[in-house]
Write a protein that holds these residues in place. Structure first.
Motif, short mmCIF file in Angstrom:
data_model
loop_
_atom_site.label_atom_id
_atom_site.label_comp_id
_atom_site.label_asym_id
_atom_site.label_seq_id
_atom_site.Cartn_x
_atom_site.Cartn_y
_atom_site.Cartn_z
N CYS A 57 -26.66 -35.10 1.39
CA CYS A 57 -27.74 -35.25 2.56
C CYS A 57 -26.64 -35.88 3.10
CB CYS A 57 -28.25 -36.43 1.51
SG CYS A 57 -27.69 -38.07 1.47
N CYS A 115 -25.54 -38.83 -4.20
CA CYS A 115 -25.99 -39.78 -4.49
C CYS A 115 -26.46 -39.61 -6.02
CB CYS A 115 -27.92 -39.88 -3.76
SG CYS A 115 -27.43 -40.01 -2.17
N CYS A 155 -24.79 -38.81 3.09
CA CYS A 155 -23.53 -39.06 2.13
C CYS A 155 -22.45 -38.33 3.19
CB CYS A 155 -24.14 -38.67 0.48
SG CYS A 155 -25.18 -39.20 0.59
N CYS A 179 -29.89 -34.94 -3.58
CA CYS A 179 -28.34 -35.07 -3.18
C CYS A 179 -27.52 -35.17 -4.24
CB CYS A 179 -28.08 -36.01 -1.90
SG CYS A 179 -26.63 -37.06 -1.85
ZN LIG Z 1 -26.69 -38.30 -0.81
#
Ligand SMILES: [Zn+2]
Length: 261
Positions: free
Chosen positions: A171, A236, A174, A233
């Motif tokens: 994402c 994540c 990130c 993501c």
């Molecule tokens: Zn992320």
């Protein structure tokens, strides 16, 4: 093997798209659990075992699971009867340095392996054409999805009918990048207000690879309403999807594939 289904904007009859998940993960091993990519340093037998499991689950032969050896290029291979008639070595040669596949064949899974990069599946139901692409920042800057749409159109697709779905990827929060990457996107005429923001604390640039690929798809004539983006993501959720940034480059990959029955 647990697969995450990738849905298109409207149901496409006879077409199935998915991303693999890692499954059971041993935190000390960046290749565990399910990795189907055979050129990232994983044990060859483990990779083969995962491929066999997936093939069985999808009801296809191992030979019908086709993945290129990706190099962040914008090269596309067409999987047709001529390709299928090549011997294994010739097929491997044809898939070397390729980052997208297009086919009109039924019963074959075409897939790409990613860990943070954006995997994109595409279909034109009426034309019976499917495609898959791997877009890291280099492929995104190179507008690989535009090349894929053009190639699909050579096989009967029409861009306004194409539906696209993006699988799990890193994402924007990130995906911190250096200024040379920002420069590359800017050079490739992306709308930087749309795809880039700076972290107010660090001043670092963050690129939205999904938004950039969406813009490239739309530039190629794919309607916005026909583009679906997975919110998973990889960074994540690195216990579920592989993340090269989080696990290191010597790690497994998530396979994203598409199959037409
Ligand atoms: Zn992320």
């Amino acid at each position: 093997m647990e697969l995450v289904r990738l849905d298109f904007s409207t149901a496409v009859e006879g077409v199935m798209a998915f991303s693999t998940t890692r499954g059971q993960v041993d935190g000390r091993n960046a290749y565990s659990g399910v990795n189907l990519c055979d050129y990232v340093g994983d044990d060859a037998l483990r990779v083969l075992d995962s491929r066999l499991t997936l093939a069985m689950q999808l009801g296809i032969d191992l030979d019908d699971l086709i993945m290129p050896r990706q190099t962040h290029s914008c090269r596309i291979a067409v999987i047709d009867e001529a390709f299928r008639s090549l011997d294994i070595d010739q097929q491997e040669g044809a898939l070397e340095g390729v980052d997208a596949l297009v086919t009109t064949l039924t019963g074959v899974v075409i897939g790409v392996n990613t860990a943070d990069c954006v995997p994109i599946v595409l279909t034109d139901q009426q034309a019976g054409v499917i495609a898959v692409a791997h877009a890291g920042w280099r492929g995104t800057v190179g507008r690989i999805v535009e090349a894929v749409v053009k190639e699909m159109c050579l096989h009967g697709a029409q861009s306004h009918r194409i539906q696209a779905a993006m699988g799990p990827s890193i994402c924007q929060n990130c995906f911190e990048v250096g200024d040379e990457v920002v420069e590359a996107f800017s050079h490739a005429r992306f709308d930087m207000d749309e795809i880039m923001k700076r972290n107010p604390d660090t001043g670092k640039a963050h690129i939205d690879l999904r938004a950039a690929n969406r813009a490239a798809l739309m530039a190629a004539g794919v309607p916005a309403a026909g583009i679906v983006v997975s919110q998973h993501c990889s960074w994540c959720e690195s216990d579920r999807f592989f993340s090269a940034r989080r696990l290191g480059i010597n790690s497994g990959r998530t396979l994203t594939g598409i199959l037409r029955h």
